[in-house]
Motif scaffolding. Sequence first.
Motif, PDB file in Angstrom:
ATOM      1  N   ASP A  71       0.846  -1.195   0.000  1.00 41.04           N
ATOM      2  CA  ASP A  71       0.000   0.000   0.000  1.00 41.04           C
ATOM      3  C   ASP A  71       0.879   1.242   0.000  1.00 41.04           C
ATOM      4  O   ASP A  71       2.015   1.220   0.489  1.00 41.04           O
ATOM      5  N   SER A  72       0.321   2.333  -0.520  1.00 44.89           N
ATOM      6  CA  SER A  72       1.045   3.594  -0.518  1.00 44.89           C
ATOM      7  C   SER A  72       0.030   4.671  -0.115  1.00 44.89           C
ATOM      8  O   SER A  72      -1.056   4.763  -0.701  1.00 44.89           O
ATOM      9  N   ILE A  73       0.378   5.435   0.907  1.00 50.37           N
ATOM     10  CA  ILE A  73      -0.587   6.405   1.459  1.00 50.37           C
ATOM     11  C   ILE A  73       0.051   7.771   1.576  1.00 50.37           C
ATOM     12  O   ILE A  73       1.174   7.903   2.083  1.00 50.37           O
ATOM     13  N   SER A  74      -0.658   8.796   1.092  1.00 47.97           N
ATOM     14  CA  SER A  74      -0.137  10.145   1.303  1.00 47.97           C
ATOM     15  C   SER A  74      -1.235  11.031   1.868  1.00 47.97           C
ATOM     16  O   SER A  74      -2.432  10.813   1.629  1.00 47.97           O
ATOM     17  N   LEU A  75      -0.804  12.003   2.659  1.00 42.45           N
ATOM     18  CA  LEU A  75      -1.730  12.941   3.299  1.00 42.45           C
ATOM     19  C   LEU A  75      -1.247  14.349   3.023  1.00 42.45           C
ATOM     20  O   LEU A  75      -0.092  14.679   3.337  1.00 42.45           O
ATOM     21  N   PRO A  79       4.031  11.718   1.515  1.00 42.49           N
ATOM     22  CA  PRO A  79       3.921  10.271   1.711  1.00 42.49           C
ATOM     23  C   PRO A  79       4.037   9.932   3.208  1.00 42.49           C
ATOM     24  O   PRO A  79       4.841  10.544   3.914  1.00 42.49           O
ATOM     25  N   LEU A  80       3.224   8.975   3.653  1.00 40.42           N
ATOM     26  CA  LEU A  80       3.267   8.591   5.070  1.00 40.42           C
ATOM     27  C   LEU A  80       3.865   7.196   5.200  1.00 40.42           C
ATOM     28  O   LEU A  80       3.715   6.368   4.304  1.00 40.42           O
ATOM     29  N   THR A  81       4.502   6.925   6.317  1.00 42.96           N
ATOM     30  CA  THR A  81       4.948   5.550   6.558  1.00 42.96           C
ATOM     31  C   THR A  81       3.708   4.724   6.909  1.00 42.96           C
ATOM     32  O   THR A  81       2.727   5.249   7.456  1.00 42.96           O
ATOM     33  N   LEU A  82       3.803   3.421   6.610  1.00 41.28           N
ATOM     34  CA  LEU A  82       2.601   2.602   6.791  1.00 41.28           C
ATOM     35  C   LEU A  82       2.317   2.296   8.258  1.00 41.28           C
ATOM     36  O   LEU A  82       1.240   1.811   8.589  1.00 41.28           O
ATOM     37  N   GLU A 100      -8.293  -9.575  -3.184  1.00 43.17           N
ATOM     38  CA  GLU A 100      -7.479 -10.692  -2.701  1.00 43.17           C
ATOM     39  C   GLU A 100      -6.380 -10.128  -1.808  1.00 43.17           C
ATOM     40  O   GLU A 100      -6.115  -8.922  -1.825  1.00 43.17           O
ATOM     41  N   ARG A 101      -5.753 -11.028  -1.031  1.00 42.58           N
ATOM     42  CA  ARG A 101      -4.822 -10.573   0.012  1.00 42.58           C
ATOM     43  C   ARG A 101      -3.687  -9.704  -0.525  1.00 42.58           C
ATOM     44  O   ARG A 101      -3.263  -8.759   0.125  1.00 42.58           O
ATOM     45  N   ASP A 102      -3.168 -10.047  -1.722  1.00 47.47           N
ATOM     46  CA  ASP A 102      -2.034  -9.258  -2.216  1.00 47.47           C
ATOM     47  C   ASP A 102      -2.468  -8.190  -3.234  1.00 47.47           C
ATOM     48  O   ASP A 102      -1.761  -7.875  -4.174  1.00 47.47           O
ATOM     49  N   PHE A 103      -3.669  -7.674  -3.007  1.00 48.76           N
ATOM     50  CA  PHE A 103      -4.126  -6.507  -3.791  1.00 48.76           C
ATOM     51  C   PHE A 103      -3.798  -5.264  -2.960  1.00 48.76           C
ATOM     52  O   PHE A 103      -4.161  -5.183  -1.781  1.00 48.76           O
ATOM     53  N   TYR A 104      -3.109  -4.285  -3.566  1.00 47.62           N
ATOM     54  CA  TYR A 104      -2.680  -3.114  -2.790  1.00 47.62           C
ATOM     55  C   TYR A 104      -3.274  -1.817  -3.335  1.00 47.62           C
ATOM     56  O   TYR A 104      -3.549  -1.712  -4.531  1.00 47.62           O
ATOM     57  N   PHE A 105      -3.420  -0.882  -2.415  1.00 47.40           N
ATOM     58  CA  PHE A 105      -4.029   0.415  -2.760  1.00 47.40           C
ATOM     59  C   PHE A 105      -3.004   1.545  -2.687  1.00 47.40           C
ATOM     60  O   PHE A 105      -2.126   1.545  -1.820  1.00 47.40           O
TER      61      PHE A 105
END
Length: 333
Positions: A71-75, A79-82, A100-105
Amino acid sequence: MTKYNVIEKILGDRSYPRQNSGQAFAPSNIALCKYWGKRNAELNLPINSSLSISLAHLGTHTTIRMAEGMDSISLNGMPLTLNSRFSHRLIEYLNLFRPERDFYFDVKTDNNFPTAAGLASSASGYAAAARALNNFFGWELEDNLLSILARLGSGSASRSIYHGFVEWEAGFHVDGMDSYAHVLPHRWPDLNLAVLTLSIGSKPVGSTEGMKRTVETSVLYKSWPEKAQRDLDQLRLAIEQKDFELLGETSESNALAMHATMIDTRPSVLYWLPETVAAFHQIWKMRSEGVKLYFTIDAGPNVKILFLRNDLDIVRAVFPQCEIITPFDFSVS
Ligand code: DP6
């Protein structure tokens, strides 16, 4: 009953996205009759119904895409650490929707209200996330189901699905399928808010923990559900009849009663600073001099002033540092 069970009821089998990206905006909201206390913490099912006013263009823009490997998240562009608190909570939410489990956002979240305004971001954040997921996956869900999905992220997010006056019905079913928000068919363009930011420091106790502690230990809380229901009825009437005094008095009394239950917890939760109490006194003094200002306050030290448009100059003069909000200044696309 888990969040997964609820998602199953709404979506059936998890699907793959139909778009490259899903984007959405959701407004922030301020409750006039507060949500305080859960009957089910897993599903964010409230003990009482609540009523809020959305903050028009002030809120959260979210874009969701598929990511590779993690996953990759930014605010707000960063970018934020997970393992940050923000990412951790959001990832738990996203887990509900992975095909599925290895689907990332890849999730980009941008709040357009000044961080210094001290407005809660989880309400607009989870409402925007629910809407963005709906667009990304192409679910085409009705707003009441989106309101339920948003609630699973944060209770108050159930109301940020709509603009204007919004009521969130507590419901009574164990699965919470009757606990969602709807919009009230009334506009009140003269009704304005001013946010008085007195501290932007992080709160000693978050809302989730604060309400848990209140339900478990406050004796005063026993009277809260009845008080909230009475206030809700009065607020509906005030909105219908555009009775500003009734709206202001009821909102102020509701907020103070909620804080009374917080103060009554063990250990006590007191969100007010000396400046908060000084603002109350200032507002009461002005009211005694005939200026119709009222306040509401959430689980923090910042004060939100309710006033009518014709008092704008007075509000600006007395509280020069405040942020003015015109909740009905929005267009629905
Ligand atoms: C005082 O919605 O932040 O602002 O459901 O645990 O995420 P969770 O709580 P949250 O609580 C909001 C509490 C409040 C009152 C309100 O907005 O109604």
